[in-house]
Design a protein around this motif. Structure first.
Motif, PDB file in Angstrom:
ATOM      1  N   PHE A 144     -61.169  -1.311 -70.138  1.00  0.00           N
ATOM      2  CA  PHE A 144     -62.092  -1.575 -71.245  1.00  0.00           C
ATOM      3  C   PHE A 144     -61.969  -0.510 -72.330  1.00  0.00           C
ATOM      4  O   PHE A 144     -61.907  -0.832 -73.525  1.00  0.00           O
ATOM      5  CB  PHE A 144     -63.538  -1.637 -70.741  1.00  0.00           C
ATOM      6  N   VAL A 145     -61.934   0.761 -71.930  1.00  0.00           N
ATOM      7  CA  VAL A 145     -61.910   1.854 -72.908  1.00  0.00           C
ATOM      8  C   VAL A 145     -60.599   1.851 -73.695  1.00  0.00           C
ATOM      9  O   VAL A 145     -60.599   2.077 -74.914  1.00  0.00           O
ATOM     10  CB  VAL A 145     -62.137   3.209 -72.215  1.00  0.00           C
ATOM     11  N   VAL A 146     -59.480   1.580 -73.035  1.00  0.00           N
ATOM     12  CA  VAL A 146     -58.190   1.522 -73.733  1.00  0.00           C
ATOM     13  C   VAL A 146     -58.152   0.324 -74.684  1.00  0.00           C
ATOM     14  O   VAL A 146     -57.674   0.423 -75.816  1.00  0.00           O
ATOM     15  CB  VAL A 146     -57.025   1.444 -72.721  1.00  0.00           C
ATOM     16  N   LYS A 147     -58.695  -0.804 -74.222  1.00  0.00           N
ATOM     17  CA  LYS A 147     -58.679  -2.027 -75.020  1.00  0.00           C
ATOM     18  C   LYS A 147     -59.689  -1.960 -76.165  1.00  0.00           C
ATOM     19  O   LYS A 147     -59.450  -2.496 -77.249  1.00  0.00           O
ATOM     20  CB  LYS A 147     -59.020  -3.224 -74.117  1.00  0.00           C
ATOM     21  N   HIS A 148     -60.807  -1.293 -75.930  1.00  0.00           N
ATOM     22  CA  HIS A 148     -61.870  -1.205 -76.931  1.00  0.00           C
ATOM     23  C   HIS A 148     -62.301   0.256 -77.083  1.00  0.00           C
ATOM     24  O   HIS A 148     -63.405   0.635 -76.650  1.00  0.00           O
ATOM     25  CB  HIS A 148     -63.072  -2.060 -76.516  1.00  0.00           C
ATOM     26  N   PRO A 149     -61.480   1.098 -77.668  1.00  0.00           N
ATOM     27  CA  PRO A 149     -61.831   2.522 -77.784  1.00  0.00           C
ATOM     28  C   PRO A 149     -63.061   2.732 -78.656  1.00  0.00           C
ATOM     29  O   PRO A 149     -63.284   1.990 -79.627  1.00  0.00           O
ATOM     30  CB  PRO A 149     -60.582   3.141 -78.431  1.00  0.00           C
ATOM     31  N   PRO A 150     -63.888   3.722 -78.318  1.00  0.00           N
ATOM     32  CA  PRO A 150     -65.079   3.996 -79.129  1.00  0.00           C
ATOM     33  C   PRO A 150     -64.684   4.534 -80.496  1.00  0.00           C
ATOM     34  O   PRO A 150     -63.643   5.182 -80.654  1.00  0.00           O
ATOM     35  CB  PRO A 150     -65.827   5.047 -78.309  1.00  0.00           C
ATOM     36  N   ASP A 151     -65.517   4.269 -81.462  1.00  0.00           N
ATOM     37  CA  ASP A 151     -65.227   4.669 -82.837  1.00  0.00           C
ATOM     38  C   ASP A 151     -66.045   5.903 -83.197  1.00  0.00           C
ATOM     39  O   ASP A 151     -67.145   5.802 -83.745  1.00  0.00           O
ATOM     40  CB  ASP A 151     -65.542   3.522 -83.791  1.00  0.00           C
ATOM     41  N   GLY A 152     -65.527   7.058 -82.858  1.00  0.00           N
ATOM     42  CA  GLY A 152     -66.164   8.313 -83.255  1.00  0.00           C
ATOM     43  C   GLY A 152     -67.183   8.855 -82.285  1.00  0.00           C
ATOM     44  O   GLY A 152     -67.167  10.036 -81.958  1.00  0.00           O
ATOM     45  N   TYR A 153     -68.078   8.009 -81.766  1.00  0.00           N
ATOM     46  CA  TYR A 153     -69.071   8.459 -80.801  1.00  0.00           C
ATOM     47  C   TYR A 153     -69.555   7.251 -80.010  1.00  0.00           C
ATOM     48  O   TYR A 153     -69.288   6.091 -80.367  1.00  0.00           O
ATOM     49  CB  TYR A 153     -70.239   9.175 -81.490  1.00  0.00           C
ATOM     50  N   LEU A 154     -70.289   7.527 -78.931  1.00  0.00           N
ATOM     51  CA  LEU A 154     -70.743   6.446 -78.059  1.00  0.00           C
ATOM     52  C   LEU A 154     -72.059   5.881 -78.581  1.00  0.00           C
ATOM     53  O   LEU A 154     -73.121   6.452 -78.364  1.00  0.00           O
ATOM     54  CB  LEU A 154     -70.924   6.949 -76.621  1.00  0.00           C
ATOM     55  N   THR A 155     -71.972   4.768 -79.267  1.00  0.00           N
ATOM     56  CA  THR A 155     -73.171   4.122 -79.782  1.00  0.00           C
ATOM     57  C   THR A 155     -73.936   3.476 -78.637  1.00  0.00           C
ATOM     58  O   THR A 155     -73.411   3.290 -77.535  1.00  0.00           O
ATOM     59  CB  THR A 155     -72.803   3.043 -80.805  1.00  0.00           C
ATOM     60  N   LYS A 156     -75.166   3.092 -78.926  1.00  0.00           N
ATOM     61  CA  LYS A 156     -75.976   2.395 -77.922  1.00  0.00           C
ATOM     62  C   LYS A 156     -75.301   1.105 -77.482  1.00  0.00           C
ATOM     63  O   LYS A 156     -75.222   0.805 -76.284  1.00  0.00           O
ATOM     64  CB  LYS A 156     -77.368   2.101 -78.483  1.00  0.00           C
ATOM     65  N   ASP A 157     -74.784   0.330 -78.445  1.00  0.00           N
ATOM     66  CA  ASP A 157     -74.123  -0.932 -78.109  1.00  0.00           C
ATOM     67  C   ASP A 157     -72.905  -0.699 -77.229  1.00  0.00           C
ATOM     68  O   ASP A 157     -72.648  -1.470 -76.298  1.00  0.00           O
ATOM     69  CB  ASP A 157     -73.706  -1.676 -79.381  1.00  0.00           C
ATOM     70  N   TYR A 158     -72.176   0.381 -77.519  1.00  0.00           N
ATOM     71  CA  TYR A 158     -70.980   0.669 -76.717  1.00  0.00           C
ATOM     72  C   TYR A 158     -71.365   1.075 -75.297  1.00  0.00           C
ATOM     73  O   TYR A 158     -70.739   0.653 -74.326  1.00  0.00           O
ATOM     74  CB  TYR A 158     -70.156   1.780 -77.373  1.00  0.00           C
ATOM     75  N   ARG A 159     -72.434   1.867 -75.162  1.00  0.00           N
ATOM     76  CA  ARG A 159     -72.881   2.274 -73.830  1.00  0.00           C
ATOM     77  C   ARG A 159     -73.336   1.055 -73.025  1.00  0.00           C
ATOM     78  O   ARG A 159     -73.077   0.967 -71.820  1.00  0.00           O
ATOM     79  CB  ARG A 159     -74.019   3.301 -73.934  1.00  0.00           C
ATOM     80  N   ILE A 160     -73.997   0.124 -73.695  1.00  0.00           N
ATOM     81  CA  ILE A 160     -74.440  -1.095 -73.007  1.00  0.00           C
ATOM     82  C   ILE A 160     -73.227  -1.901 -72.523  1.00  0.00           C
ATOM     83  O   ILE A 160     -73.243  -2.463 -71.416  1.00  0.00           O
ATOM     84  CB  ILE A 160     -75.344  -1.936 -73.922  1.00  0.00           C
ATOM     85  N   GLN A 161     -72.186  -1.940 -73.324  1.00  0.00           N
ATOM     86  CA  GLN A 161     -70.966  -2.633 -72.896  1.00  0.00           C
ATOM     87  C   GLN A 161     -70.368  -1.974 -71.653  1.00  0.00           C
ATOM     88  O   GLN A 161     -69.883  -2.663 -70.748  1.00  0.00           O
ATOM     89  CB  GLN A 161     -69.946  -2.652 -74.031  1.00  0.00           C
ATOM     90  N   LEU A 162     -70.403  -0.652 -71.598  1.00  0.00           N
ATOM     91  CA  LEU A 162     -69.907   0.059 -70.421  1.00  0.00           C
ATOM     92  C   LEU A 162     -70.772  -0.242 -69.197  1.00  0.00           C
ATOM     93  O   LEU A 162     -70.264  -0.446 -68.091  1.00  0.00           O
ATOM     94  CB  LEU A 162     -69.861   1.565 -70.686  1.00  0.00           C
ATOM     95  N   ILE A 163     -72.081  -0.283 -69.388  1.00  0.00           N
ATOM     96  CA  ILE A 163     -72.998  -0.622 -68.295  1.00  0.00           C
ATOM     97  C   ILE A 163     -72.719  -2.030 -67.792  1.00  0.00           C
ATOM     98  O   ILE A 163     -72.676  -2.291 -66.584  1.00  0.00           O
ATOM     99  CB  ILE A 163     -74.466  -0.497 -68.762  1.00  0.00           C
ATOM    100  N   ASN A 164     -72.479  -2.946 -68.723  1.00  0.00           N
ATOM    101  CA  ASN A 164     -72.268  -4.349 -68.363  1.00  0.00           C
ATOM    102  C   ASN A 164     -70.929  -4.602 -67.661  1.00  0.00           C
ATOM    103  O   ASN A 164     -70.691  -5.716 -67.191  1.00  0.00           O
ATOM    104  CB  ASN A 164     -72.385  -5.237 -69.600  1.00  0.00           C
ATOM    105  N   LEU A 165     -70.089  -3.574 -67.583  1.00  0.00           N
ATOM    106  CA  LEU A 165     -68.864  -3.730 -66.800  1.00  0.00           C
ATOM    107  C   LEU A 165     -69.184  -4.020 -65.334  1.00  0.00           C
ATOM    108  O   LEU A 165     -68.368  -4.589 -64.612  1.00  0.00           O
ATOM    109  CB  LEU A 165     -67.990  -2.478 -66.905  1.00  0.00           C
ATOM    110  N   LEU A 166     -70.381  -3.649 -64.891  1.00  0.00           N
ATOM    111  CA  LEU A 166     -70.789  -3.949 -63.521  1.00  0.00           C
ATOM    112  C   LEU A 166     -70.924  -5.455 -63.295  1.00  0.00           C
ATOM    113  O   LEU A 166     -70.971  -5.916 -62.155  1.00  0.00           O
ATOM    114  CB  LEU A 166     -72.113  -3.259 -63.186  1.00  0.00           C
ATOM    115  N   HIS A 167     -70.979  -6.216 -64.377  1.00  0.00           N
ATOM    116  CA  HIS A 167     -71.030  -7.676 -64.273  1.00  0.00           C
ATOM    117  C   HIS A 167     -69.644  -8.310 -64.433  1.00  0.00           C
ATOM    118  O   HIS A 167     -69.516  -9.535 -64.373  1.00  0.00           O
ATOM    119  CB  HIS A 167     -71.971  -8.257 -65.329  1.00  0.00           C
ATOM    120  N   SER A 168     -68.616  -7.476 -64.684  1.00  0.00           N
ATOM    121  CA  SER A 168     -67.258  -8.010 -64.790  1.00  0.00           C
ATOM    122  C   SER A 168     -66.846  -8.670 -63.485  1.00  0.00           C
ATOM    123  O   SER A 168     -67.353  -8.328 -62.415  1.00  0.00           O
ATOM    124  CB  SER A 168     -66.277  -6.878 -65.115  1.00  0.00           C
TER     125      SER A 168
END
Length: 301
Positions: free
Chosen positions: A230-254
């Motif tokens: 996920f991180v390689v495919k969708h690298p963060p843009d400058g810092y970890l935004t709330k939306d980006y952190r939620i996407q990382l959390i939701n990896l548990l549903h992958s």
């Protein structure tokens, strides 16, 4: 087992109402049945939690993570009482033999490297590098005495980042993203370990004296490439935004493949741990079930 992962930020109070989590912000309220919840991740440092709620979350074996100012999990709340047969499970774990641990560690590292090679393939890395990783996977020995894991890691990460990259280099925002994703997955694994009545601090390979979850540090290894992908495919843009952190959390549903079936990350954790228990009972390595990235479906929020 619950499936919802609740992300808390900018909230006044969390409390219990009947068998529901009540989330309160100003005059707005939201209720979520406890039976539906797998984890609650709290990033709001000003949010109030009632003692009654914490007790019920513990009784329902719901993972609760309190995050620090950098949004990384700082505190994990776990029940004092665990599995109904906890003493029996603990005694069995204490009798796991060195040889069987060595076999399991070999299987874990082999699967980790194979999954890393799949991440490389999905990102169109040079075929010779992918072939090298798959070759290294065949060379893993019991206990991984030759540290094939480390050899593979150098090829793997250098395939995505420049030659100065190291996992400890804080100048790479990708490392912050990886650390956040790993921490969430590690905590989810630790929660399941405790639910199974096992000693989380007693690892197969990891033996960190200050690590209360050495066993989770073992089990996470073949799951790490999911976060990497996920991180390689969708690298963060400058810092970890709330939306980006939620996407990382939701990896548990992958969804990933385990035991020839598509399962969520959360369910795959439980299947893996159950298979390890069977392996230590029978000594049969074919009982071991580990996640495969042969098919991977990321959660879309």
């Amino acid at each position: 087992m619950g499936w919802r992962i609740i992300h808390i930020t900018n909230v006044d109070q969390l409390s219990l109402q009947l068998d529901n989590l009540k989330v309160k912000k100003s005059d707005d309220e939201l209720k979520i049945p406890l039976r539906d919840i797998f984890a609650i991740i709290i990033e709001d440092l000003t949010c109030k939690l009632t003692s009654r709620l914490m007790i019920e979350l513990s009784k329902n074996n719901i993972l609760v993570l309190l995050c620090n100012q950098k949004y990384l999990p700082e505190c994990v709340i776990q029940p004092v009482t665990g599995h109904a047969l906890q003493f029996r499970q603990m005694m069995k774990q204490l009798n796991w033999t060195h040889d069987l641990k060595g076999i399991l560690w070999k299987e874990i590292i082999q699967r980790k490297i194979i999954n890393q090679a799949e991440v490389m393939r999905r990102n169109y890395i040079e075929k010779n590098r992918i072939a090298k990783l798959n070759e290294l996977a065949t060379k893993v020995e019991n206990q991984d005495t030759s540290n094939v894991e480390g050899q593979a890691a150098r090829i793997y990460f250098n395939s995505f980042f420049d030659e100065n990259y190291t996992r400890s280099n804080q100048n790479y925002i990708e490392n912050a993203a990886l650390n956040y994703g790993y921490a969430i997955a590690h905590s989810a694994i630790a929660r399941t370990i405790v639910a199974k009545g096992l000693i989380s601090g007693l690892g197969i390979y990891h033996r960190g004296e200050r690590n209360p979850h050495n066993l989770a540090s073992d089990i996470i290894e073949p799951f790490r490439p999911i976060i990497d992908y996920f991180v390689v495919k969708h690298p963060p843009d400058g810092y970890l935004t709330k939306d980006y952190r939620i996407q990382l959390i939701n990896l548990l549903h992958s969804k990933i493949v385990i035991n020839n079936k598509m399962q969520t990350f959360i369910r795959a954790i439980e299947i893996s741990i159950d298979s390890f228990l069977e392996f230590f009972e029978t000594g049969k390595s074919e009982k071991i079930q580990l996640p495969s990235l042969e098919k991977l479906v990321l959660h879309e929020s």
